[in-house]
Design a protein around this motif. Structure first.
Motif, PDB file in Angstrom:
ATOM      1  N   GLU A 399      17.387 -45.656 -31.694  1.00 48.73           N
ATOM      2  CA  GLU A 399      17.464 -44.988 -29.954  1.00 48.73           C
ATOM      3  C   GLU A 399      18.614 -45.216 -29.565  1.00 48.73           C
ATOM      4  O   GLU A 399      19.013 -44.464 -28.924  1.00 48.73           O
ATOM      5  N   VAL A 400      19.520 -46.085 -30.512  1.00 46.70           N
ATOM      6  CA  VAL A 400      21.032 -46.192 -29.413  1.00 46.70           C
ATOM      7  C   VAL A 400      21.828 -45.091 -29.884  1.00 46.70           C
ATOM      8  O   VAL A 400      22.296 -44.064 -29.235  1.00 46.70           O
ATOM      9  N   VAL A 401      21.946 -44.331 -31.232  1.00 50.76           N
ATOM     10  CA  VAL A 401      22.087 -43.301 -31.820  1.00 50.76           C
ATOM     11  C   VAL A 401      21.709 -42.037 -31.060  1.00 50.76           C
ATOM     12  O   VAL A 401      22.418 -41.284 -31.071  1.00 50.76           O
ATOM     13  N   LEU A 402      20.338 -41.989 -31.135  1.00 46.41           N
ATOM     14  CA  LEU A 402      19.373 -40.711 -29.958  1.00 46.41           C
ATOM     15  C   LEU A 402      20.177 -40.678 -29.140  1.00 46.41           C
ATOM     16  O   LEU A 402      20.017 -39.663 -27.866  1.00 46.41           O
ATOM     17  N   LYS A 403      20.178 -41.900 -28.523  1.00 50.35           N
ATOM     18  CA  LYS A 403      20.894 -42.226 -26.769  1.00 50.35           C
ATOM     19  C   LYS A 403      22.544 -41.868 -27.072  1.00 50.35           C
ATOM     20  O   LYS A 403      22.182 -41.190 -25.620  1.00 50.35           O
ATOM     21  N   LYS A 404      22.817 -41.963 -26.998  1.00 47.87           N
ATOM     22  CA  LYS A 404      24.716 -41.127 -27.397  1.00 47.87           C
ATOM     23  C   LYS A 404      24.390 -39.912 -27.903  1.00 47.87           C
ATOM     24  O   LYS A 404      25.286 -38.955 -27.163  1.00 47.87           O
ATOM     25  N   GLN A 405      23.328 -39.066 -28.568  1.00 51.64           N
ATOM     26  CA  GLN A 405      23.114 -37.853 -28.774  1.00 51.64           C
ATOM     27  C   GLN A 405      23.140 -36.988 -27.242  1.00 51.64           C
ATOM     28  O   GLN A 405      23.665 -35.983 -26.419  1.00 51.64           O
ATOM     29  N   ARG A 406      22.065 -37.732 -26.746  1.00 48.96           N
ATOM     30  CA  ARG A 406      21.223 -37.122 -25.377  1.00 48.96           C
ATOM     31  C   ARG A 406      22.071 -36.912 -24.223  1.00 48.96           C
ATOM     32  O   ARG A 406      22.977 -35.873 -23.935  1.00 48.96           O
ATOM     33  N   ALA A 407      23.424 -38.525 -24.258  1.00 53.15           N
ATOM     34  CA  ALA A 407      23.600 -38.148 -23.639  1.00 53.15           C
ATOM     35  C   ALA A 407      25.346 -37.783 -24.083  1.00 53.15           C
ATOM     36  O   ALA A 407      26.168 -36.990 -23.300  1.00 53.15           O
ATOM     37  N   SER A 408      25.917 -36.945 -25.066  1.00 58.02           N
ATOM     38  CA  SER A 408      26.160 -36.227 -25.740  1.00 58.02           C
ATOM     39  C   SER A 408      26.462 -34.977 -25.098  1.00 58.02           C
ATOM     40  O   SER A 408      27.431 -34.202 -24.509  1.00 58.02           O
ATOM     41  N   GLU A 409      24.778 -34.849 -25.206  1.00 59.00           N
ATOM     42  CA  GLU A 409      25.060 -33.035 -24.987  1.00 59.00           C
ATOM     43  C   GLU A 409      24.548 -32.599 -23.173  1.00 59.00           C
ATOM     44  O   GLU A 409      24.612 -31.921 -23.058  1.00 59.00           O
ATOM     45  N   ARG A 410      23.596 -34.212 -22.700  1.00 56.89           N
ATOM     46  CA  ARG A 410      24.117 -34.084 -21.444  1.00 56.89           C
ATOM     47  C   ARG A 410      25.095 -33.473 -20.550  1.00 56.89           C
ATOM     48  O   ARG A 410      25.239 -33.144 -20.281  1.00 56.89           O
TER      49      ARG A 410
END
Length: 720
Positions: A399-410
């Motif tokens: 979830e931490v990795v996905l959170k970073k990915q989503r944050a980067s995309e946003r």
């Protein structure tokens, strides 16, 4: 009336001379199809017809008012202002039945603009001769008697606007005037009003005073009626302008967003979101780094933690065994077991051997070195790490990795939005336009509220004036010396009123059935409107078939009240129930329904609020209404329609193309885009099309030209 030719010169986008010739039409074909893309000039042609026929009255003005001059100036082609002599013209040739003879009239309305002043020239020719002043006045009155200014929109039909007719409180007056005029009842209505107001010539001082008082009150009532009409017109105009401003605000907002515009509030919101997302990204990165650099090397060995734990336990037990082995001493055991007798050394050795055998760990071998040989502190640290490994939540790390990915995309997306946003100068320009429209809307709302307040005040004043007028009339009747004239006037009034009432009842009854008949021709839902009742003031009550049980009717009349119940099922439904239960009043009916045990359902009607119909359904209803009124009147008047399918869904366009346009009038002029009357509907209407024209707009020159043919089948300079 029939339109034979339309000539435009420097009118809106029609630069130079442009001619639409409707002559030589086959008798079995009634449709003139004029095509054009959006912005090609269809609405300009629509406007030209209205102005050409009626001049200032086309916009509701009397004479050359500043507002009319401004509108005409806007209608002059922009290229005309680049010439020494600024001229524009609309010429319409029509055929009219005059004294049982068809005559052709050429109506010309032209404008000259010189020294920033606009002058209008208006004249009419018949058989090549100009009409003199008195003939021109007679012609104007005759033309307006056929299609009065108040009924412009009835025959110059705008599909985008027509749905608004029934959204106003005065729609019934609009329909009543149309029916009265087209059916020739307006003259009788004028006679009735005149005789009603006539009370005879006053004789004597007292009667003169009473007559003066009555006349003053009568004029005050008329003045107030005119004032109310003006207030209503103002309300409708202000409401129309409000709708227009709101539409412009929506269009501006869409254009702003389409151009990449974002408001300051949206920009601040995006920046705030960017900061939060960046924080989430940094926080997630730190958590991932902590795992990779500190915990991951141990987590890789998670499959070996059980074996390591077992090995550490064996080594700990081995240390304990060695410790016990070293601490067991023959002297201590002999001393502990000593009695008065002596113990043999062999027995002590045997005891030590038994004890050590019992304490020896499973699988222990003498002389083997420990694998880890950790101190207690190191072993405790290893066990703590093993516990962390066993309890580690891998899903949380994902979830931490996905959170970073989503944050980067946003953050990338926000950067893109901010980067592609329009320049501040353009945004300011949009904001200024929006502010202007909002101020305009606020001003219109203020005027609208003021007009509403004035109208309500006028209603109260009207009630008082009517009461005073009626009292004065009663006093005048009681004292009038010329009673015979008064009685004659009143008799004529009653006769006209009776005639109009009887004639109107017959017309309303016929109109009710005609509308339903026409509606069933062009509307697929057979049960949308199956019955119509038109009130004395031409209020429309629409109904559809409905089935009720007795208990439902009893609840309905109890919950809605008798008046609401009567309106809900209609007069015809009420008559059915009266006949079924042998009653003559709603009170008696309510008593019957309360005690009835009838289980058979009753076929009646259910009222439909016209404003609850969709915009498409409302337009279909209005088309049916127009068709019914024209057939009822027997008048031959051209029907001109712009954006014919404005609100009509695809399932009904075929019915309208096939049944409505070929039958509503002997001359139907349709202004359409290729998206409305496309190739499918064109082929349906083709057998009824007498003339085809295409309006072609040169966007680079903003110039409209007329070509023969339609979008799909057209000729340019006579070639297929």
């Amino acid at each position: 009336m029939k339109i034979n030719k339309i000539l435009l010169y420097n009118f809106n986008s029609f630069e130079g001379w442009n001619v639409l010739d409707f002559t030589d039409m086959p008798k079995d074909k009634n449709i003139i199809l004029i095509g054009g893309k959006n912005g090609a000039g269809k609405t300009s042609l629509f406007t030209a017809i209205k102005i050409g026929l009626y001049g200032p009255l086309a916009f509701g003005y009397v004479g050359m008012t500043p507002h009319y001059i401004a509108k005409i100036k806007d209608c002059i082609n922009s290229k005309a202002f680049q010439k020494d002599k600024v001229e524009s013209k609309v010429q319409i040739t029509i055929s009219l039945m005059v004294d049982r003879e068809i005559r052709e009239y050429e109506i010309t309305r032209g404008w000259n603009y010189s020294r920033q002043r606009l002058e209008e020239e208006y004249f009419v020719k018949t058989e090549g001769q100009l009409l003199m002043e008195d003939e021109l006045s007679y012609f104007q009155n005759y033309l307006q008697s056929i299609v009065p200014p108040g009924l412009f929109e009835f025959f110059l039909f705008d599909g985008e606007e027509v749905g608004n007719i029934f959204s106003t409180s005065t729609y019934n007056t609009y329909v009543k005037n149309a029916v009265y005029t087209l059916c020739g009842l307006d003259t009788f209505e004028i006679i009735r009003k005149y005789t009603k107001n006539y009370v005879g010539k006053a004789v004597g001082e007292d009667e003169e005073k009473l007559h003066s008082e009555y006349e003053s009150l009568r004029k005050a009532v008329e003045k107030m009626e005119n004032l109310q009409i003006r207030y209503q017109e103002e309300l409708e105009q202000e409401n129309k302008e409000l709708i227009q401003v709101e539409a412009e605000l929506i269009e501006l907002g869409n254009a702003f967003k389409k151009a990449g515009g974002i408001t300051k509030r949206e920009r601040d919101k995006l920046k705030k979101e960017f900061e939060k997302t960046e924080h989430d990204k940094v926080e997630s990165t730190a958590e991932m780094k902590l795992f990779v650099e500190g915990f991951m090397p141990f987590y890789i060995l998670k499959d070996f933690t059980g074996k390591i734990t077992e090995q550490l336990e064996r080594e700990e037990k081995g240390r304990l065994f060695y410790y016990v082995q070293q601490r067991l001493d023959h002297k201590d055991i002999r001393h502990a077991l000593a009695t008065d007798g002596k113990i043999a050394e062999e027995r002590i050795d045997s005891l030590i051997e038994v004890l050590l055998e019992r304490l020896k760990p499973e699988g222990f071998e003498e002389g083997i070195q420990p694998l880890h040989d950790l101190s207690r502190e190191d072993a405790a640290r290893v066990q703590a790490m093993i516990s962390n490994i066993d309890n580690f939540d891998s899903q949380a790390l994902i979830e931490v990795v996905l959170k970073k990915q989503r944050a980067s995309e946003r953050t990338t997306e926000i950067n893109k939005i901010l980067k592609n946003a329009m320049a501040d100068e353009e945004a300011i320009e949009f904001t200024e336009k929006e502010s202007h429209l909002l101020r305009r809307k606020e001003e219109l709302l203020r005027k609208f509220n003021e007009s509403q307040s004035k109208y309500r005040e006028s209603e109260e004043s009207m009630k008082v004036l009517i009461q005073q007028r009626e009292k004065a009339l009663q006093r005048l009747k009681e004292n009038a010396q010329n009673k015979h004239v008064l009685e004659l006037s009143e008799g004529l009034t009653r006769m006209m009123a009776a005639f109009l009432e009887n004639k109107t009842v017959a017309i309303r009854t016929r109109l009710e059935s005609l509308i339903v008949e026409k509606l069933q021709h062009i509307y697929r839902k057979n049960n949308l409107i199956t019955h119509i009742e038109i009130g004395d003031g031409f209020e429309f009550h629409l109904y559809q078939d409905a089935v009720y049980y007795v208990t439902e009717l009893a609840y309905l009349i109890r919950n809605l009240g008798r008046d609401g119940f009567s309106l809900g099922i209609g007069k015809k439904g009420q008559e059915i129930l009266f006949q079924r239960y042998g009653v003559s009043s709603l009170r008696q009916l309510q008593q019957k329904l309360a005690g009835a045990d009838d289980l058979e359902p009753v076929k009646l009607y259910k009222r439909i609020d016209i404003n609850r119909l969709s915009k498409g359904e409302r337009q279909i209803f209005i088309l049916s209404l127009y068709w019914a009124i024209i057939e009822l009147s027997g008048q031959e008047i051209p029907f001109i329609i712009d954006t014919p399918y404005a609100r009509i869904d695809a399932s009904h366009r075929k019915e309208i193309s096939e049944k409505f346009f070929p039958n509503i009038s002997r001359q139907v002029i349709i202004l359409s885009t290729d998206e409305e009357i496309n190739e499918e509907y064109y082929q349906i209407m083709k057998p009824y099309i007498a003339k085809e024209f295409l309006l072609v707009n040169d966007e680079s020159q903003n110039r409209t030209s007329m070509k023969p043919g339609y979008f799909f089948f057209f000729n340019f300079e006579g070639q297929p």
